[in-house]
Design a protein around this motif. Structure first.
Motif, PDB file in Angstrom:
ATOM      1  N   ILE A  63       0.818  -1.221   0.000  1.00 26.90           N
ATOM      2  CA  ILE A  63       0.000   0.000   0.000  1.00 26.90           C
ATOM      3  C   ILE A  63       0.854   1.276   0.000  1.00 26.90           C
ATOM      4  O   ILE A  63       0.613   2.169  -0.812  1.00 26.90           O
ATOM      5  CB  ILE A  63      -0.984  -0.018   1.188  1.00 26.90           C
ATOM      6  N   PRO A  64       1.875   1.397   0.876  1.00 28.93           N
ATOM      7  CA  PRO A  64       2.698   2.611   0.800  1.00 28.93           C
ATOM      8  C   PRO A  64       3.441   2.754  -0.526  1.00 28.93           C
ATOM      9  O   PRO A  64       3.594   3.864  -1.039  1.00 28.93           O
ATOM     10  CB  PRO A  64       3.680   2.441   1.974  1.00 28.93           C
ATOM     11  N   SER A  65       3.903   1.644  -1.095  1.00 30.26           N
ATOM     12  CA  SER A  65       4.633   1.725  -2.363  1.00 30.26           C
ATOM     13  C   SER A  65       3.713   2.166  -3.499  1.00 30.26           C
ATOM     14  O   SER A  65       4.165   2.786  -4.471  1.00 30.26           O
ATOM     15  CB  SER A  65       5.273   0.374  -2.699  1.00 30.26           C
ATOM     16  N   ILE A 193      22.171   1.159   0.323  1.00 33.84           N
ATOM     17  CA  ILE A 193      21.209   1.675  -0.657  1.00 33.84           C
ATOM     18  C   ILE A 193      20.818   3.102  -0.274  1.00 33.84           C
ATOM     19  O   ILE A 193      20.885   4.018  -1.084  1.00 33.84           O
ATOM     20  CB  ILE A 193      19.961   0.782  -0.732  1.00 33.84           C
ATOM     21  N   TYR A 194      20.400   3.284   0.979  1.00 30.22           N
ATOM     22  CA  TYR A 194      20.134   4.634   1.473  1.00 30.22           C
ATOM     23  C   TYR A 194      20.172   4.627   2.992  1.00 30.22           C
ATOM     24  O   TYR A 194      20.150   3.571   3.636  1.00 30.22           O
ATOM     25  CB  TYR A 194      18.789   5.177   0.972  1.00 30.22           C
ATOM     26  N   ILE A 195      20.257   5.812   3.556  1.00 27.27           N
ATOM     27  CA  ILE A 195      20.265   6.000   5.003  1.00 27.27           C
ATOM     28  C   ILE A 195      19.110   6.926   5.357  1.00 27.27           C
ATOM     29  O   ILE A 195      18.930   7.967   4.718  1.00 27.27           O
ATOM     30  CB  ILE A 195      21.604   6.597   5.491  1.00 27.27           C
ATOM     31  N   GLU A 196      18.341   6.530   6.373  1.00 25.42           N
ATOM     32  CA  GLU A 196      17.157   7.301   6.763  1.00 25.42           C
ATOM     33  C   GLU A 196      17.258   7.742   8.217  1.00 25.42           C
ATOM     34  O   GLU A 196      17.629   6.958   9.085  1.00 25.42           O
ATOM     35  CB  GLU A 196      15.907   6.451   6.577  1.00 25.42           C
ATOM     36  N   VAL A 240      23.620   6.956  -5.201  1.00 26.82           N
ATOM     37  CA  VAL A 240      23.117   7.235  -6.549  1.00 26.82           C
ATOM     38  C   VAL A 240      23.225   6.009  -7.453  1.00 26.82           C
ATOM     39  O   VAL A 240      22.485   5.893  -8.446  1.00 26.82           O
ATOM     40  CB  VAL A 240      23.873   8.425  -7.176  1.00 26.82           C
ATOM     41  N   GLU A 241      24.116   5.081  -7.137  1.00 26.66           N
ATOM     42  CA  GLU A 241      24.271   3.885  -7.959  1.00 26.66           C
ATOM     43  C   GLU A 241      23.128   2.890  -7.738  1.00 26.66           C
ATOM     44  O   GLU A 241      23.011   1.901  -8.470  1.00 26.66           O
ATOM     45  CB  GLU A 241      25.608   3.203  -7.661  1.00 26.66           C
ATOM     46  N   LYS A 242      22.298   3.131  -6.710  1.00 25.61           N
ATOM     47  CA  LYS A 242      21.175   2.242  -6.402  1.00 25.61           C
ATOM     48  C   LYS A 242      19.844   2.806  -6.888  1.00 25.61           C
ATOM     49  O   LYS A 242      18.791   2.230  -6.640  1.00 25.61           O
ATOM     50  CB  LYS A 242      21.093   2.001  -4.888  1.00 25.61           C
ATOM     51  N   ILE A 243      19.877   3.939  -7.597  1.00 20.20           N
ATOM     52  CA  ILE A 243      18.647   4.564  -8.085  1.00 20.20           C
ATOM     53  C   ILE A 243      18.254   3.935  -9.414  1.00 20.20           C
ATOM     54  O   ILE A 243      19.057   3.888 -10.355  1.00 20.20           O
ATOM     55  CB  ILE A 243      18.817   6.082  -8.257  1.00 20.20           C
ATOM     56  N   LEU A 244      17.007   3.445  -9.499  1.00 16.18           N
ATOM     57  CA  LEU A 244      16.509   2.869 -10.748  1.00 16.18           C
ATOM     58  C   LEU A 244      15.882   3.926 -11.644  1.00 16.18           C
ATOM     59  O   LEU A 244      16.105   3.951 -12.844  1.00 16.18           O
ATOM     60  CB  LEU A 244      15.480   1.776 -10.455  1.00 16.18           C
ATOM     61  N   ARG A 245      15.063   4.808 -11.034  1.00 21.34           N
ATOM     62  CA  ARG A 245      14.435   5.852 -11.841  1.00 21.34           C
ATOM     63  C   ARG A 245      14.045   7.034 -10.958  1.00 21.34           C
ATOM     64  O   ARG A 245      13.921   6.906  -9.742  1.00 21.34           O
ATOM     65  CB  ARG A 245      13.217   5.326 -12.595  1.00 21.34           C
ATOM     66  N   ILE A 246      13.847   8.168 -11.624  1.00 19.58           N
ATOM     67  CA  ILE A 246      13.444   9.411 -10.954  1.00 19.58           C
ATOM     68  C   ILE A 246      12.190   9.918 -11.652  1.00 19.58           C
ATOM     69  O   ILE A 246      12.163  10.055 -12.876  1.00 19.58           O
ATOM     70  CB  ILE A 246      14.554  10.481 -11.026  1.00 19.58           C
ATOM     71  N   GLU A 247      11.125  10.183 -10.871  1.00 21.72           N
ATOM     72  CA  GLU A 247       9.863  10.622 -11.446  1.00 21.72           C
ATOM     73  C   GLU A 247       9.388  11.880 -10.724  1.00 21.72           C
ATOM     74  O   GLU A 247       9.642  12.061  -9.529  1.00 21.72           O
ATOM     75  CB  GLU A 247       8.802   9.532 -11.310  1.00 21.72           C
ATOM     76  N   LEU A 248       8.663  12.715 -11.463  1.00 26.78           N
ATOM     77  CA  LEU A 248       8.070  13.904 -10.866  1.00 26.78           C
ATOM     78  C   LEU A 248       6.988  13.467  -9.895  1.00 26.78           C
ATOM     79  O   LEU A 248       6.104  12.678 -10.242  1.00 26.78           O
ATOM     80  CB  LEU A 248       7.474  14.811 -11.950  1.00 26.78           C
ATOM     81  N   MET A 255      10.290  11.770  -6.942  1.00 24.57           N
ATOM     82  CA  MET A 255      10.219  10.478  -6.271  1.00 24.57           C
ATOM     83  C   MET A 255      11.305   9.574  -6.836  1.00 24.57           C
ATOM     84  O   MET A 255      11.380   9.371  -8.044  1.00 24.57           O
ATOM     85  CB  MET A 255       8.845   9.832  -6.468  1.00 24.57           C
ATOM     86  N   LEU A 256      12.149   9.053  -5.956  1.00 25.15           N
ATOM     87  CA  LEU A 256      13.229   8.170  -6.372  1.00 25.15           C
ATOM     88  C   LEU A 256      12.816   6.725  -6.097  1.00 25.15           C
ATOM     89  O   LEU A 256      12.398   6.394  -4.991  1.00 25.15           O
ATOM     90  CB  LEU A 256      14.513   8.487  -5.604  1.00 25.15           C
ATOM     91  N   THR A 257      12.944   5.872  -7.089  1.00 21.43           N
ATOM     92  CA  THR A 257      12.714   4.440  -6.922  1.00 21.43           C
ATOM     93  C   THR A 257      14.070   3.750  -6.903  1.00 21.43           C
ATOM     94  O   THR A 257      14.867   3.903  -7.833  1.00 21.43           O
ATOM     95  CB  THR A 257      11.858   3.873  -8.061  1.00 21.43           C
ATOM     96  N   LEU A 258      14.337   2.999  -5.834  1.00 23.63           N
ATOM     97  CA  LEU A 258      15.635   2.367  -5.643  1.00 23.63           C
ATOM     98  C   LEU A 258      15.588   0.904  -6.063  1.00 23.63           C
ATOM     99  O   LEU A 258      14.514   0.340  -6.276  1.00 23.63           O
ATOM    100  CB  LEU A 258      16.061   2.516  -4.185  1.00 23.63           C
ATOM    101  N   ASN A 259      16.764   0.287  -6.173  1.00 26.57           N
ATOM    102  CA  ASN A 259      16.822  -1.067  -6.727  1.00 26.57           C
ATOM    103  C   ASN A 259      16.218  -2.135  -5.812  1.00 26.57           C
ATOM    104  O   ASN A 259      16.032  -3.268  -6.241  1.00 26.57           O
ATOM    105  CB  ASN A 259      18.260  -1.438  -7.098  1.00 26.57           C
ATOM    106  N   ASN A 260      15.910  -1.788  -4.547  1.00 28.29           N
ATOM    107  CA  ASN A 260      15.233  -2.743  -3.659  1.00 28.29           C
ATOM    108  C   ASN A 260      13.719  -2.532  -3.652  1.00 28.29           C
ATOM    109  O   ASN A 260      13.003  -3.180  -2.879  1.00 28.29           O
ATOM    110  CB  ASN A 260      15.779  -2.631  -2.237  1.00 28.29           C
ATOM    111  N   GLY A 261      13.232  -1.587  -4.479  1.00 27.62           N
ATOM    112  CA  GLY A 261      11.797  -1.333  -4.572  1.00 27.62           C
ATOM    113  C   GLY A 261      11.313  -0.192  -3.703  1.00 27.62           C
ATOM    114  O   GLY A 261      10.189   0.279  -3.884  1.00 27.62           O
ATOM    115  N   ASP A 262      12.125   0.268  -2.756  1.00 26.18           N
ATOM    116  CA  ASP A 262      11.718   1.386  -1.896  1.00 26.18           C
ATOM    117  C   ASP A 262      11.644   2.674  -2.707  1.00 26.18           C
ATOM    118  O   ASP A 262      12.391   2.866  -3.673  1.00 26.18           O
ATOM    119  CB  ASP A 262      12.707   1.564  -0.742  1.00 26.18           C
ATOM    120  N   GLN A 263      10.730   3.544  -2.280  1.00 21.44           N
ATOM    121  CA  GLN A 263      10.592   4.849  -2.915  1.00 21.44           C
ATOM    122  C   GLN A 263      10.762   5.934  -1.858  1.00 21.44           C
ATOM    123  O   GLN A 263      10.174   5.851  -0.785  1.00 21.44           O
ATOM    124  CB  GLN A 263       9.214   4.991  -3.577  1.00 21.44           C
TER     125      GLN A 263
END
Length: 280
Positions: A63-65, A193-196, A240-248, A255-263
């Motif tokens: 649901i969040p994704s 992948i990222y740090i939160e 940045v090497e783990k970013i799959l795509r960038i969308e408005l 919104m950044l979509t990462l290679n593990n599916g997180d946004q």
């Protein structure tokens, strides 16, 4: 001997406890309606509770994704309604399968009689679950909307460094040691992948798992190589090497979509820094 539980372990303990409570209550509710022994039906209910726990955890990811909170109210209702039918059907099907395995084929007709009630329980628990998830999404969304990005903007106004450099006086980070219980996990920088940001802690998300560590975002922003890691938001540093795509996402946000599916969402100033590194 002192036991130290991580935040994730505490979450799982709570969920398992709720699953056990569900098993007992479910057995007590059905006992007047079925002729099975209490222990046998309790075993079935415990397995059903674990299956339901798995479905709820899956919903917490799906649901969040899908970002339902941004949809129009009517579209939200349609999506939740369709998802509810699917979840209820899956729940009844799995419950039927466990009944066939535990109670035996000779008793399966008795279970068919209580399928409507089983479906009602599954639907009711689904509604409770999505209310919790949706509320959590709204709170996070409102927090992002209302919290100023002052700390991050202040950092972005500072003198920019060479991409391969770190802040003056800071020590370059090559690996991170995280203690989980009695084990120490060594995380290599390239696996991040990222740090939160998470209160007084940071959550380090890697290809192999998620880890909590008592550190500050500024420590990692200063120590990680700036050719690969960008602070795209006051709460996120991304590899940045783990970013799959960038969308408005909306207006000036991305919104950044990462290679593990997180946004994750990038602020306007964070996206500007990201574009500089990606040379866009």
């Amino acid at each position: 001997m002192k036991f130290i539980f991580t935040y994730t372990q505490i979450q799982w303990l709570i969920l398992l406890l709720l699953s056990a409570i569900f098993a007992v209550l479910n057995t007590l509710a059905y006992q007047p309606l079925v002729s099975f022994s209490f222990n046998i039906f309790l075993l079935k209910s415990m397995i059903d509770g674990l299956l339901l726990l798995g479905i709820c955890r899956l919903l917490l990811i799906v649901i969040p994704s899908a970002n339902y909170v941004k949809l129009e109210p009517i579209q939200q209702f349609i999506n939740y309604f369709a998802l509810g039918i699917l979840v209820t059907a899956v729940w009844v099907g799995l419950s039927f399968a466990t009944s066939y395995y535990i109670l035996g084929s000779e008793n399966i007709e008795k279970f068919v009689d209580i399928i409507p009630m089983n479906a009602f329980i599954g639907l009711l628990l689904y509604i409770i679950d999505i209310q919790f998830i949706h509320y959590k999404m709204v709170v996070v969304e409102n927090k992002i909307e209302t919290e100023p990005d002052t700390d991050f903007k202040a950092d972005s106004n500072e003198t920019k460094l060479n991409p391969e450099q770190t802040d003056e006086g800071s020590e370059a980070i090559e690996r991170i040691a995280v203690k989980v219980g009695n084990k120490i996990h060594v995380i290599l920088v390239q696996d991040i992948i990222y740090i939160e940001a998470d209160g007084d802690y940071v959550k380090i998300v890697t290809d192999h798992g998620k880890y909590m560590k008592e550190d500050t975002m500024k420590y990692y922003e200063a120590g990680l190589p700036q050719s690969k890691f960008v602070r795209v938001h006051r709460s996120y540093i991304v590899n940045v090497e783990k970013i799959l795509r960038i969308e408005l996402y909306e207006k000036q946000n991305q919104m950044l979509t990462l290679n593990n599916g997180d946004q994750i969402r990038a602020s306007a100033s964070g996206y500007k820094s990201l574009r500089d590194v990606l040379k866009l």
